[in-house]
Design a protein around this motif. Structure first.
Motif, PDB file in Angstrom:
ATOM      1  N   LEU A 123       0.803  -1.226   0.000  1.00  0.00           N
ATOM      2  CA  LEU A 123       0.000   0.000   0.000  1.00  0.00           C
ATOM      3  C   LEU A 123       0.836   1.275   0.000  1.00  0.00           C
ATOM      4  O   LEU A 123       0.284   2.369  -0.166  1.00  0.00           O
ATOM      5  CB  LEU A 123      -0.957   0.011   1.192  1.00  0.00           C
ATOM      6  N   GLN A 124       2.135   1.147   0.180  1.00  0.00           N
ATOM      7  CA  GLN A 124       2.988   2.326   0.043  1.00  0.00           C
ATOM      8  C   GLN A 124       3.057   2.777  -1.411  1.00  0.00           C
ATOM      9  O   GLN A 124       3.251   3.959  -1.699  1.00  0.00           O
ATOM     10  CB  GLN A 124       4.401   2.016   0.559  1.00  0.00           C
ATOM     11  N   THR A 125       2.917   1.825  -2.338  1.00  0.00           N
ATOM     12  CA  THR A 125       3.042   2.156  -3.761  1.00  0.00           C
ATOM     13  C   THR A 125       1.821   1.755  -4.580  1.00  0.00           C
ATOM     14  O   THR A 125       1.612   2.292  -5.671  1.00  0.00           O
ATOM     15  CB  THR A 125       4.280   1.466  -4.355  1.00  0.00           C
ATOM     16  N   ASP A 126       1.027   0.815  -4.089  1.00  0.00           N
ATOM     17  CA  ASP A 126      -0.141   0.333  -4.820  1.00  0.00           C
ATOM     18  C   ASP A 126      -1.420   0.937  -4.249  1.00  0.00           C
ATOM     19  O   ASP A 126      -1.472   1.301  -3.068  1.00  0.00           O
ATOM     20  CB  ASP A 126      -0.229  -1.196  -4.743  1.00  0.00           C
ATOM     21  N   PRO A 127      -2.475   1.016  -5.062  1.00  0.00           N
ATOM     22  CA  PRO A 127      -3.753   1.526  -4.542  1.00  0.00           C
ATOM     23  C   PRO A 127      -4.357   0.538  -3.553  1.00  0.00           C
ATOM     24  O   PRO A 127      -4.109  -0.670  -3.634  1.00  0.00           O
ATOM     25  CB  PRO A 127      -4.614   1.656  -5.801  1.00  0.00           C
ATOM     26  N   PRO A 128      -5.159   1.022  -2.604  1.00  0.00           N
ATOM     27  CA  PRO A 128      -5.862   0.124  -1.689  1.00  0.00           C
ATOM     28  C   PRO A 128      -6.994  -0.572  -2.426  1.00  0.00           C
ATOM     29  O   PRO A 128      -7.333  -0.202  -3.560  1.00  0.00           O
ATOM     30  CB  PRO A 128      -6.396   1.065  -0.611  1.00  0.00           C
ATOM     31  N   PRO A 129      -7.602  -1.586  -1.827  1.00  0.00           N
ATOM     32  CA  PRO A 129      -8.779  -2.212  -2.456  1.00  0.00           C
ATOM     33  C   PRO A 129      -9.856  -1.177  -2.748  1.00  0.00           C
ATOM     34  O   PRO A 129     -10.011  -0.195  -2.013  1.00  0.00           O
ATOM     35  CB  PRO A 129      -9.234  -3.228  -1.406  1.00  0.00           C
ATOM     36  N   ASP A 130     -10.596  -1.417  -3.816  1.00  0.00           N
ATOM     37  CA  ASP A 130     -11.677  -0.497  -4.184  1.00  0.00           C
ATOM     38  C   ASP A 130     -12.880  -0.637  -3.263  1.00  0.00           C
ATOM     39  O   ASP A 130     -13.662   0.309  -3.105  1.00  0.00           O
ATOM     40  CB  ASP A 130     -12.110  -0.767  -5.624  1.00  0.00           C
ATOM     41  N   LEU A 131     -13.039  -1.814  -2.672  1.00  0.00           N
ATOM     42  CA  LEU A 131     -14.200  -2.081  -1.819  1.00  0.00           C
ATOM     43  C   LEU A 131     -13.776  -2.967  -0.650  1.00  0.00           C
ATOM     44  O   LEU A 131     -13.143  -4.005  -0.859  1.00  0.00           O
ATOM     45  CB  LEU A 131     -15.301  -2.787  -2.616  1.00  0.00           C
ATOM     46  N   ALA A 132     -14.107  -2.554   0.549  1.00  0.00           N
ATOM     47  CA  ALA A 132     -13.911  -3.372   1.747  1.00  0.00           C
ATOM     48  C   ALA A 132     -15.270  -3.677   2.348  1.00  0.00           C
ATOM     49  O   ALA A 132     -16.175  -2.829   2.329  1.00  0.00           O
ATOM     50  CB  ALA A 132     -13.025  -2.660   2.770  1.00  0.00           C
ATOM     51  N   ASN A 146     -12.457   4.986  10.552  1.00  0.00           N
ATOM     52  CA  ASN A 146     -11.355   5.939  10.417  1.00  0.00           C
ATOM     53  C   ASN A 146     -10.097   5.273   9.872  1.00  0.00           C
ATOM     54  O   ASN A 146      -9.325   5.894   9.129  1.00  0.00           O
ATOM     55  CB  ASN A 146     -11.050   6.588  11.771  1.00  0.00           C
ATOM     56  N   ILE A 147      -9.877   4.015  10.255  1.00  0.00           N
ATOM     57  CA  ILE A 147      -8.704   3.305   9.745  1.00  0.00           C
ATOM     58  C   ILE A 147      -8.823   3.119   8.242  1.00  0.00           C
ATOM     59  O   ILE A 147      -7.881   3.395   7.486  1.00  0.00           O
ATOM     60  CB  ILE A 147      -8.539   1.946  10.453  1.00  0.00           C
ATOM     61  N   TYR A 148      -9.981   2.650   7.785  1.00  0.00           N
ATOM     62  CA  TYR A 148     -10.186   2.470   6.342  1.00  0.00           C
ATOM     63  C   TYR A 148     -10.045   3.800   5.601  1.00  0.00           C
ATOM     64  O   TYR A 148      -9.453   3.858   4.514  1.00  0.00           O
ATOM     65  CB  TYR A 148     -11.567   1.876   6.071  1.00  0.00           C
ATOM     66  N   GLY A 152      -7.290   5.069   2.645  1.00  0.00           N
ATOM     67  CA  GLY A 152      -7.731   5.499   1.324  1.00  0.00           C
ATOM     68  C   GLY A 152      -8.623   4.528   0.591  1.00  0.00           C
ATOM     69  O   GLY A 152      -8.729   4.606  -0.641  1.00  0.00           O
ATOM     70  N   VAL A 153      -9.308   3.623   1.311  1.00  0.00           N
ATOM     71  CA  VAL A 153     -10.222   2.689   0.655  1.00  0.00           C
ATOM     72  C   VAL A 153     -11.438   3.467   0.151  1.00  0.00           C
ATOM     73  O   VAL A 153     -12.165   4.061   0.950  1.00  0.00           O
ATOM     74  CB  VAL A 153     -10.658   1.573   1.638  1.00  0.00           C
TER      75      VAL A 153
END
Length: 223
Positions: A123-132, A146-148, A152-153
């Protein structure tokens, strides 16, 4: 849910029973990482870490069933749309620079699937999941929303008390909405009914009914 709070990293001596959780205060990032490395990948419990507070919880069956059915629904939508998605289950989402980490009940790459396909995600370089997706049968001691958001999810689904709440990330904060960012045509208010049907008619039967409903919606859009 029974919550046990401890101030030292005694996870190796603790047993987490279903529905219960352990909360550890004053846990440095290095200590958290060492604990995770010592335990390895064979554990059944899940974690959330928020700036020095580590929560460990063991899911109940009542918690797992809605999550599984919701995941089936997402894959059914993807099949009807004939798009690629990637489900990564309880993928550990963590950022050392934010001192935050969490394991969703399940998560999906949808819009960004092609960017992370066949990659070991960082997650430092890749996008987070689009949906959690979170199935909140019991309450957490941490503010997982707040964590999500900090990670940046873009979209979060929370199922609780036979209700599905959908949140979209707007300027770093979640706003509840009646539309899915990934699937704007999805009738959010109808989804809990299909989940409840799975209890009486079975998961696969409920998924088939849900798929028929999605197919109907998509056909009406085209017409």
């Amino acid at each position: 849910m029974n919550v046990q709070t401890v101030n030292t990293p005694t996870i190796a001596k603790q047993k987490v029973s279903p529905g219960n959780s352990i909360v550890m205060n004053g846990i440095k990032w290095e200590t958290y990482k060492a604990l995770m490395a010592d335990v390895g990948d064979s554990r059944a419990w899940r974690i959330a870490y928020d700036e020095g507070v580590l929560e460990i919880r063991m899911p109940l069956q009542e918690h797992e069933q809605p999550k599984i059915v919701l995941a089936y629904f997402v894959t059914a939508i993807a099949d009807e749309l004939e798009i690629e998605i990637m489900e990564l289950g309880a993928l550990l989402l963590e950022r050392e620079d934010l001192t935050r980490a969490i394991e969703p009940d399940t998560c999906f790459y949808i819009q960004n699937e092609s960017l992370v396909r066949s990659k070991i995600i960082d997650l430092q370089t890749d996008p987070p999941p689009d949906l959690a997706i979170e199935s909140d049968y019991t309450s957490s001691s941490l503010n997982k929303v707040n964590i999500y958001a900090s990670l940046g999810v873009p979209e979060l689904w929370r199922y609780r008390n036979q209700s599905l709440q959908v949140y979209q990330l707007v300027e770093g904060k979640y706003e509840q909405t009646d539309k899915s960012l990934a699937f704007p045509f999805l009738p959010i208010a109808e989804v809990p009914g299909f989940i409840e049907q799975s209890i009486s008619i079975g998961q696969r039967s409920a998924v088939r009914l849900f798929r028929e409903r999605i197919r109907e919606i998509l056909q009406n859009r085209e017409g």
